[in-house]
Motif scaffolding. Structure first.
Motif, mmCIF file in Angstrom:
data_model
loop_
_atom_site.group_PDB
_atom_site.id
_atom_site.type_symbol
_atom_site.label_atom_id
_atom_site.label_comp_id
_atom_site.label_asym_id
_atom_site.label_seq_id
_atom_site.Cartn_x
_atom_site.Cartn_y
_atom_site.Cartn_z
ATOM 1 N N HIS A 173 1.113 -0.964 0.314
ATOM 2 C CA HIS A 173 -0.267 -0.037 0.073
ATOM 3 C C HIS A 173 0.849 0.817 0.035
ATOM 4 C CE1 HIS A 173 -2.761 -2.745 2.444
ATOM 5 N NE2 HIS A 173 -3.456 -2.398 1.368
ATOM 6 N N ARG A 174 2.002 1.455 1.008
ATOM 7 C CA ARG A 174 2.788 2.508 1.016
ATOM 8 C C ARG A 174 3.154 2.780 -0.469
ATOM 9 N NH1 ARG A 174 5.388 5.117 5.128
ATOM 10 N NH2 ARG A 174 7.180 5.966 4.342
ATOM 11 N N ALA A 175 3.687 1.481 -0.988
ATOM 12 C CA ALA A 175 4.487 2.362 -2.227
ATOM 13 C C ALA A 175 3.589 2.868 -3.551
ATOM 14 C CB ALA A 175 5.340 0.754 -2.983
ATOM 15 N N LEU A 182 0.370 4.252 -2.825
ATOM 16 C CA LEU A 182 0.022 5.709 -1.887
ATOM 17 C C LEU A 182 1.975 6.587 -2.071
ATOM 18 C CD1 LEU A 182 -2.167 5.012 0.896
ATOM 19 C CD2 LEU A 182 -2.709 5.694 -2.003
ATOM 20 N N ARG A 183 2.729 6.255 -1.387
ATOM 21 C CA ARG A 183 4.088 7.272 -1.472
ATOM 22 C C ARG A 183 5.474 6.928 -2.064
ATOM 23 N NH1 ARG A 183 3.907 8.127 5.049
ATOM 24 N NH2 ARG A 183 1.119 8.130 5.481
ATOM 25 N N GLY A 184 4.962 5.694 -2.631
ATOM 26 C CA GLY A 184 6.291 5.824 -3.664
ATOM 27 C C GLY A 184 6.880 5.455 -5.303
ATOM 28 N N GLY A 185 5.506 6.020 -5.533
ATOM 29 C CA GLY A 185 5.164 6.079 -7.105
ATOM 30 C C GLY A 185 4.723 5.188 -8.013
ATOM 31 N N TYR A 186 4.649 3.888 -7.551
ATOM 32 C CA TYR A 186 3.662 3.625 -8.112
ATOM 33 C C TYR A 186 2.222 4.149 -8.302
ATOM 34 C CZ TYR A 186 7.485 -0.366 -8.811
ATOM 35 O OH TYR A 186 8.088 -0.900 -9.177
ATOM 36 N N GLY A 187 1.181 4.941 -7.634
ATOM 37 C CA GLY A 187 0.312 5.217 -7.590
ATOM 38 C C GLY A 187 0.096 6.288 -9.172
ATOM 39 N N GLN A 188 1.482 7.343 -9.297
ATOM 40 C CA GLN A 188 1.691 7.416 -10.454
ATOM 41 C C GLN A 188 1.380 6.749 -11.853
ATOM 42 O OE1 GLN A 188 0.999 10.988 -10.485
ATOM 43 N NE2 GLN A 188 0.445 10.680 -12.977
ATOM 44 N N LYS A 189 2.068 5.693 -11.759
ATOM 45 C CA LYS A 189 2.067 4.823 -12.853
ATOM 46 C C LYS A 189 1.791 4.534 -12.992
ATOM 47 C CE LYS A 189 7.362 3.559 -11.577
ATOM 48 N NZ LYS A 189 8.198 2.540 -10.743
ATOM 49 N N VAL A 199 -6.683 2.549 -1.966
ATOM 50 C CA VAL A 199 -6.003 1.652 -2.066
ATOM 51 C C VAL A 199 -5.881 0.986 -0.203
ATOM 52 C CG1 VAL A 199 -3.472 1.541 -1.525
ATOM 53 C CG2 VAL A 199 -4.387 2.533 -3.633
ATOM 54 N N PRO A 200 -6.446 1.763 0.320
ATOM 55 C CA PRO A 200 -6.599 1.120 1.891
ATOM 56 C C PRO A 200 -7.598 0.047 1.606
ATOM 57 C CG PRO A 200 -6.821 2.962 2.116
ATOM 58 C CD PRO A 200 -6.662 2.950 0.500
#
Length: 377
Positions: A206-208, A210-217, A248-249
């Protein structure tokens, strides 16, 4: 109109009436799955719905005397109209008692609202985005509804046809029983995708996302993959962020395979979610006082034995190279391990032959035909 009045839901009291209408219509219909009231309210709040930056959205309520008997939402998505070169006003969240006068009053109101904004065609049910619920059920009313698609009584499409609406497009949903083993065709194609194309399945946290750039990808991929699809308009960064924070949560990331190429580029994603239909029914669409308990119980403690396959997206230049086989090769063993017995997709366009044909090795059942209607103004 038999003392029927239709007014804007522009006050707390009228919005409460708007929200209450499904309670009476679906009281004796066990297939209906409600929305969370908080999600519906958020649709009309500019602070919570980034789509309002480029869309005009107006909810209406129909009354007979003081009794609310129907509702409808008018939507003008300026970005979609610019993308497709159209002047369309969409209708959404339509609900009404089995009365032709009520249906006529609701649609006449949205027609007039759309004309006032220069629109020439009425189309729906469709929301602001392709990720909103869309399409009116026209078959299989006996089947259980779901969290991500409309359910409606069988009299709805009959009233629309009487009012002069015609078919624009149809969607189908795919229902499959989960096999004990990955079908040989999928295993063979998945092996080809790994060894000859250089693709691999990756799971992230989840962190990747929301915060690690995968959401934008992920949303860049969705915008590329869905660009040719009927009615789609690209999601803004603000919309993408809103969707990520909302959904995502809820996800079990074991059920969200990503596919990357040798350069580490994201070329495919499949998102599945344990069914929450039973939890939503028990909660009656309200998180308080006990809705949250039913929701968490279905998500983490005792699943309902089925999953909703929310979306599959493959980058256009990788379509036909085994990405979908990699999804099946990864997910089927996990479904079995988690006790998932069957799965159902979201609505898929009936003329998307490539998408529908990929399910053949799983002996699919095509169910819940739903329709986008149109009418010239």
């Amino acid at each position: 109109m038999n003392d029927i009045t239709v007014v804007k839901a522009d006050s707390k009291e009228r919005l409460n009436d708007f929200l209450s209408i499904p309670d009476s219509i679906y009281r004796e219909i066990p297939q209906y799955v409600p929305d969370f009231e908080s999600d519906v309210r958020a649709l009309f709040d500019p602070k919570k719905n980034a789509g309002l930056e480029f869309s005009a959205v107006q909810p209406f309520v129909a009354y007979r005397g003081a009794e609310p008997v129907g509702r409808i939402v008018g939507v003008v998505n300026r970005k979609a109209n610019a993308t497709w070169g159209t002047r369309v006003v969409r209708f959404s969240m339509i609900e009404f008692i089995d009365d032709g006068a009520v249906a006529r009053a609701l649609f006449q109101t949205v027609e007039e609202w759309g004309r006032a904004q220069g629109m020439t065609t009425l189309q729906g049910p469709m929301g602001i985005t392709d990720f909103d619920k869309e399409g009116m059920l026209v078959e299989d009313f006996q089947l259980m509804g779901s969290m991500t698609a409309y359910y409606n009584p069988d009299y709805y499409p009959k009233h629309l046809e009487r009012l002069g609406f015609e078919k624009e497009v149809d969607w189908l949903q795919v229902r499959i029983n989960i096999p004990a083993e990955v079908p040989a065709k999928y295993a063979r194609v998945a092996d080809y995708a790994r060894t000859s194309v250089g693709l691999r399945v990756k799971k992230v946290s989840h962190r990747a996302v929301l915060r690690g750039g995968y959401g934008q990808k992920i949303f860049d991929l969705l915008n590329q993959s869905y660009a040719p699809i009927f009615g789609f308009s690209a999601l803004s960064d603000k919309q993408a962020r809103s969707f990520l924070l909302k959904y995502v949560p809820l996800l079990d990331m074991d059920l969200v395979p990503l596919v990357e190429n040798e350069q580490g580029e994201l070329v495919g994603i499949a998102v599945t979610l344990p069914s929450l239909a039973g939890a939503l029914q028990k909660s009656r669409g309200r998180l308080l006082p006990w809705g949250w308990f039913h929701l968490l119980r279905s998500m983490w403690l005792r699943n309902e034995g089925s999953v909703e396959m929310l979306l599959v997206a493959v980058r256009p230049d990788y379509q036909g190279l085994g990405v979908n086989a990699l999804f099946f090769d990864d997910l089927i063993p996990i479904y079995n391990k988690k006790g998932i017995q069957w799965a159902e997709t979201g609505p898929q366009l009936e003329d998307n032959v490539r998408e529908l044909s990929q399910w053949k090795p799983l002996k699919p059942e095509f169910v819940k035909r739903r329709r986008c209607f149109r009418k010239e103004l």
